[in-house]
Design a protein around this motif. Structure first.
Motif, PDB file in Angstrom:
ATOM      1  N   ALA A  30       0.898  -1.178   0.040  1.00 42.43           N
ATOM      2  CA  ALA A  30      -0.093  -0.041  -0.058  1.00 42.43           C
ATOM      3  C   ALA A  30       1.064   1.220  -0.001  1.00 42.43           C
ATOM      4  O   ALA A  30       1.922   1.034   0.310  1.00 42.43           O
ATOM      5  CB  ALA A  30      -0.836  -0.125   1.340  1.00 42.43           C
ATOM      6  N   GLU A  31       0.306   2.185  -0.397  1.00 42.63           N
ATOM      7  CA  GLU A  31       0.871   3.560  -0.560  1.00 42.63           C
ATOM      8  C   GLU A  31       0.956   4.244   0.845  1.00 42.63           C
ATOM      9  O   GLU A  31       0.042   4.212   1.261  1.00 42.63           O
ATOM     10  CB  GLU A  31       0.359   4.731  -1.630  1.00 42.63           C
ATOM     11  CG  GLU A  31       0.162   3.969  -2.747  1.00 42.63           C
ATOM     12  CD  GLU A  31       1.614   3.728  -3.598  1.00 42.63           C
ATOM     13  OE1 GLU A  31       2.628   4.934  -3.158  1.00 42.63           O
ATOM     14  OE2 GLU A  31       1.770   2.918  -4.430  1.00 42.63           O
ATOM     15  N   LEU A  32       2.082   4.689   1.473  1.00 36.93           N
ATOM     16  CA  LEU A  32       2.148   5.353   2.693  1.00 36.93           C
ATOM     17  C   LEU A  32       2.350   6.723   2.850  1.00 36.93           C
ATOM     18  O   LEU A  32       3.292   7.325   1.986  1.00 36.93           O
ATOM     19  CB  LEU A  32       3.080   4.597   3.590  1.00 36.93           C
ATOM     20  CG  LEU A  32       3.380   5.196   5.107  1.00 36.93           C
ATOM     21  CD1 LEU A  32       2.056   4.947   5.893  1.00 36.93           C
ATOM     22  CD2 LEU A  32       4.597   4.629   5.695  1.00 36.93           C
ATOM     23  N   ILE A 137      -2.920   9.955  -9.964  1.00 40.28           N
ATOM     24  CA  ILE A 137      -1.954   9.248  -8.812  1.00 40.28           C
ATOM     25  C   ILE A 137      -1.962   7.881  -9.169  1.00 40.28           C
ATOM     26  O   ILE A 137      -2.744   7.162 -10.105  1.00 40.28           O
ATOM     27  CB  ILE A 137      -2.738   9.318  -7.452  1.00 40.28           C
ATOM     28  CG1 ILE A 137      -4.177   8.611  -7.538  1.00 40.28           C
ATOM     29  CG2 ILE A 137      -2.766  10.948  -7.070  1.00 40.28           C
ATOM     30  CD1 ILE A 137      -4.377   8.199  -5.889  1.00 40.28           C
ATOM     31  N   HIS A 138      -1.038   7.096  -8.678  1.00 39.56           N
ATOM     32  CA  HIS A 138      -1.073   5.546  -8.606  1.00 39.56           C
ATOM     33  C   HIS A 138      -1.108   4.994  -7.297  1.00 39.56           C
ATOM     34  O   HIS A 138      -0.793   5.762  -6.249  1.00 39.56           O
ATOM     35  CB  HIS A 138       0.058   4.914  -9.371  1.00 39.56           C
ATOM     36  CG  HIS A 138       1.451   5.036  -8.711  1.00 39.56           C
ATOM     37  ND1 HIS A 138       2.628   5.494  -9.254  1.00 39.56           N
ATOM     38  CD2 HIS A 138       1.681   4.405  -7.484  1.00 39.56           C
ATOM     39  CE1 HIS A 138       3.623   5.325  -8.442  1.00 39.56           C
ATOM     40  NE2 HIS A 138       2.984   4.769  -7.261  1.00 39.56           N
ATOM     41  N   ILE A 139      -1.642   3.781  -7.147  1.00 36.55           N
ATOM     42  CA  ILE A 139      -1.571   2.951  -5.751  1.00 36.55           C
ATOM     43  C   ILE A 139      -1.057   1.771  -6.542  1.00 36.55           C
ATOM     44  O   ILE A 139      -1.582   1.047  -7.251  1.00 36.55           O
ATOM     45  CB  ILE A 139      -3.063   3.013  -5.268  1.00 36.55           C
ATOM     46  CG1 ILE A 139      -3.693   4.142  -4.728  1.00 36.55           C
ATOM     47  CG2 ILE A 139      -3.219   2.003  -4.274  1.00 36.55           C
ATOM     48  CD1 ILE A 139      -5.107   4.441  -4.441  1.00 36.55           C
ATOM     49  N   GLU A 186      12.682  13.052  -6.801  1.00 37.25           N
ATOM     50  CA  GLU A 186      11.430  13.656  -6.208  1.00 37.25           C
ATOM     51  C   GLU A 186      10.553  12.511  -5.696  1.00 37.25           C
ATOM     52  O   GLU A 186      10.343  11.614  -6.524  1.00 37.25           O
ATOM     53  CB  GLU A 186      10.999  14.586  -6.894  1.00 37.25           C
ATOM     54  CG  GLU A 186      10.571  14.225  -8.522  1.00 37.25           C
ATOM     55  CD  GLU A 186      10.215  15.442  -9.323  1.00 37.25           C
ATOM     56  OE1 GLU A 186      10.775  16.312  -9.835  1.00 37.25           O
ATOM     57  OE2 GLU A 186       8.736  15.299  -9.434  1.00 37.25           O
ATOM     58  N   HIS A 187       9.779  12.880  -4.697  1.00 37.62           N
ATOM     59  CA  HIS A 187       8.671  11.633  -4.668  1.00 37.62           C
ATOM     60  C   HIS A 187       7.487  12.539  -3.537  1.00 37.62           C
ATOM     61  O   HIS A 187       7.873  13.121  -2.619  1.00 37.62           O
ATOM     62  CB  HIS A 187       9.183  10.707  -3.539  1.00 37.62           C
ATOM     63  CG  HIS A 187       8.563   9.333  -3.542  1.00 37.62           C
ATOM     64  ND1 HIS A 187       8.980   8.086  -2.985  1.00 37.62           N
ATOM     65  CD2 HIS A 187       7.267   9.038  -4.295  1.00 37.62           C
ATOM     66  CE1 HIS A 187       8.047   7.388  -3.234  1.00 37.62           C
ATOM     67  NE2 HIS A 187       7.130   7.667  -3.874  1.00 37.62           N
ATOM     68  N   THR A 188       6.502  12.400  -4.176  1.00 34.69           N
ATOM     69  CA  THR A 188       5.229  12.965  -3.445  1.00 34.69           C
ATOM     70  C   THR A 188       4.172  12.192  -3.557  1.00 34.69           C
ATOM     71  O   THR A 188       3.517  11.339  -4.313  1.00 34.69           O
ATOM     72  CB  THR A 188       4.757  14.196  -4.383  1.00 34.69           C
ATOM     73  OG1 THR A 188       5.953  14.997  -4.419  1.00 34.69           O
ATOM     74  CG2 THR A 188       3.559  15.069  -3.752  1.00 34.69           C
ATOM     75  N   HIS A 189       3.456  12.016  -2.244  1.00 37.07           N
ATOM     76  CA  HIS A 189       2.450  11.392  -1.674  1.00 37.07           C
ATOM     77  C   HIS A 189       1.234  12.190  -1.301  1.00 37.07           C
ATOM     78  O   HIS A 189       1.409  13.272  -0.805  1.00 37.07           O
ATOM     79  CB  HIS A 189       2.699  10.275  -0.816  1.00 37.07           C
ATOM     80  CG  HIS A 189       2.974   8.928  -1.493  1.00 37.07           C
ATOM     81  ND1 HIS A 189       3.189   7.858  -0.784  1.00 37.07           N
ATOM     82  CD2 HIS A 189       3.825   8.859  -2.747  1.00 37.07           C
ATOM     83  CE1 HIS A 189       3.845   6.833  -1.521  1.00 37.07           C
ATOM     84  NE2 HIS A 189       4.322   7.449  -2.699  1.00 37.07           N
ATOM     85  N   CYS A 190       0.101  11.951  -1.543  1.00 29.40           N
ATOM     86  CA  CYS A 190      -1.137  12.869  -0.925  1.00 29.40           C
ATOM     87  C   CYS A 190      -2.113  12.017  -0.319  1.00 29.40           C
ATOM     88  O   CYS A 190      -2.344  10.931  -0.622  1.00 29.40           O
ATOM     89  CB  CYS A 190      -1.761  13.683  -2.397  1.00 29.40           C
ATOM     90  SG  CYS A 190      -2.717  12.782  -3.769  1.00 29.40           S
ATOM     91  N   GLY A 198      -2.846   8.869  -2.658  1.00 29.08           N
ATOM     92  CA  GLY A 198      -1.588   7.765  -3.357  1.00 29.08           C
ATOM     93  C   GLY A 198      -0.396   8.747  -3.686  1.00 29.08           C
ATOM     94  O   GLY A 198      -0.122   9.562  -3.148  1.00 29.08           O
ATOM     95  N   HIS A 199       0.106   7.866  -4.641  1.00 23.82           N
ATOM     96  CA  HIS A 199       1.447   8.571  -5.228  1.00 23.82           C
ATOM     97  C   HIS A 199       1.188   9.538  -6.264  1.00 23.82           C
ATOM     98  O   HIS A 199       0.529   9.361  -7.209  1.00 23.82           O
ATOM     99  CB  HIS A 199       2.134   7.435  -5.761  1.00 23.82           C
ATOM    100  CG  HIS A 199       3.525   8.047  -6.597  1.00 23.82           C
ATOM    101  ND1 HIS A 199       4.766   7.775  -6.100  1.00 23.82           N
ATOM    102  CD2 HIS A 199       3.686   8.543  -7.620  1.00 23.82           C
ATOM    103  CE1 HIS A 199       5.580   8.270  -6.693  1.00 23.82           C
ATOM    104  NE2 HIS A 199       5.039   8.711  -7.780  1.00 23.82           N
ATOM    105  N   TYR A 200       1.445  10.760  -6.124  1.00 24.21           N
ATOM    106  CA  TYR A 200       1.094  12.016  -7.013  1.00 24.21           C
ATOM    107  C   TYR A 200       2.055  12.158  -8.083  1.00 24.21           C
ATOM    108  O   TYR A 200       3.147  11.999  -7.840  1.00 24.21           O
ATOM    109  CB  TYR A 200       1.105  13.118  -6.012  1.00 24.21           C
ATOM    110  CG  TYR A 200       1.242  14.659  -7.008  1.00 24.21           C
ATOM    111  CD1 TYR A 200       0.123  15.259  -7.124  1.00 24.21           C
ATOM    112  CD2 TYR A 200       2.502  14.945  -7.037  1.00 24.21           C
ATOM    113  CE1 TYR A 200       0.552  16.402  -8.025  1.00 24.21           C
ATOM    114  CE2 TYR A 200       2.617  16.166  -7.712  1.00 24.21           C
ATOM    115  CZ  TYR A 200       1.680  17.000  -8.324  1.00 24.21           C
ATOM    116  OH  TYR A 200       1.593  18.257  -8.838  1.00 24.21           O
TER     117      TYR A 200
HETATM  118 ZN   LIG Z   1       5.265   6.876  -4.347  1.00 25.27          ZN
END
Ligand SMILES: [Zn+2]
Length: 236
Positions: A30-32, A137-139, A186-190, A198-200
């Protein structure tokens, strides 16, 4: 995250960023969206993280509060974390509306730093809100891939993609240039208060999107458990 805080000599750190859950704890991928004050001087950690998985009932996004289900502060595989003392102070405010190019807000921040400070590696961490518009986003699926994923196309085939709506609270960690640590730059989650997260990647509504963010430059970059063998697949 408690271990990471000790490693970076900041017990009691306020941590935000983007990562994956520990599948050992959660029992799946899962995305954290980490949001933690780590333990210090006998005080237990406060974990306000969110996580997003694929809902087996309908294949859609299932966002949950981490502390509703689990009591640890673990993560799995990878995380890009920004650790600070959590004290008030001067920050960089970023306000932007409309997108005129193909790059995301985060990529624009990063490449602008790279252009203007070409001799340095500058890292920023912080939070921004997509106030209006939608985002891609992705999950990750609940199950790890049964076969190796050998290209970005194969990774993208495996990931589940969604379009989600504002307001979205995004947590970013970025570095203008990899200083030779084999970093994801770069790494961004929302996450959100309406169950989407999830992953932006980028907004999907360039004409109407509005952003408001607060960032702080990092004093140090730490690379924890750097893999001996590396590749550049799946880093966007
Ligand atoms: Zn991610």
């Amino acid at each position: 995250m408690n271990t990471v805080a000790k490693e970076v000599e900041l017990p009691g750190a306020f941590i935000l960023g983007a990562g994956a859950v520990s599948s050992k704890t959660v029992g799946m991928n899962a995305e954290l969206m980490p949001l933690v004050v780590t333990e210090a001087e006998g005080k237990p950690a406060i974990n306000a993280s969110y996580f997003s998985s694929i809902n087996p009932a309908d294949g859609q996004c299932l966002q949950e509060k981490y502390s509703d289900r689990f009591s640890d502060c673990d993560f799995g595989l990878l995380a890009n974390l920004y650790a600070c003392e959590g004290k008030p102070g001067k920050v960089i405010e970023v306000k932007a509306s409309r997108r005129t190019g193909g790059d995301s807000l985060v990529t624009c921040l990063r490449t602008t730093l790279e252009k203007n400070y070409s001799d340095k590696s500058l890292a920023l961490g912080g939070t921004f809100v997509i106030q209006k518009g939608q985002a891609k986003i992705h999950i990750m699926p609940r199950e790890f891939s049964a076969c190796p994923l050998n290209s970005n196309e194969e990774v993208n085939q495996w990931l589940k993609h969604f379009t989600v709506s504002a307001p979205l609270i995004c947590q970013s960690v970025l570095v203008s240039r990899d200083p030779g640590l084999d970093l994801r730059v770069e790494h961004t989650h929302c996450f959100s208060h309406h169950g989407e997260g999830g992953h932006y990647y980028i907004d999907t509504t360039p004409d109407t999107v509005e952003y408001l963010g607060y960032f702080l430059p990092a004093e140090f970059i730490y690379r924890v458990d750097r893999p001996k063998v590396t590749h550049v697949i799946g880093r966007d």
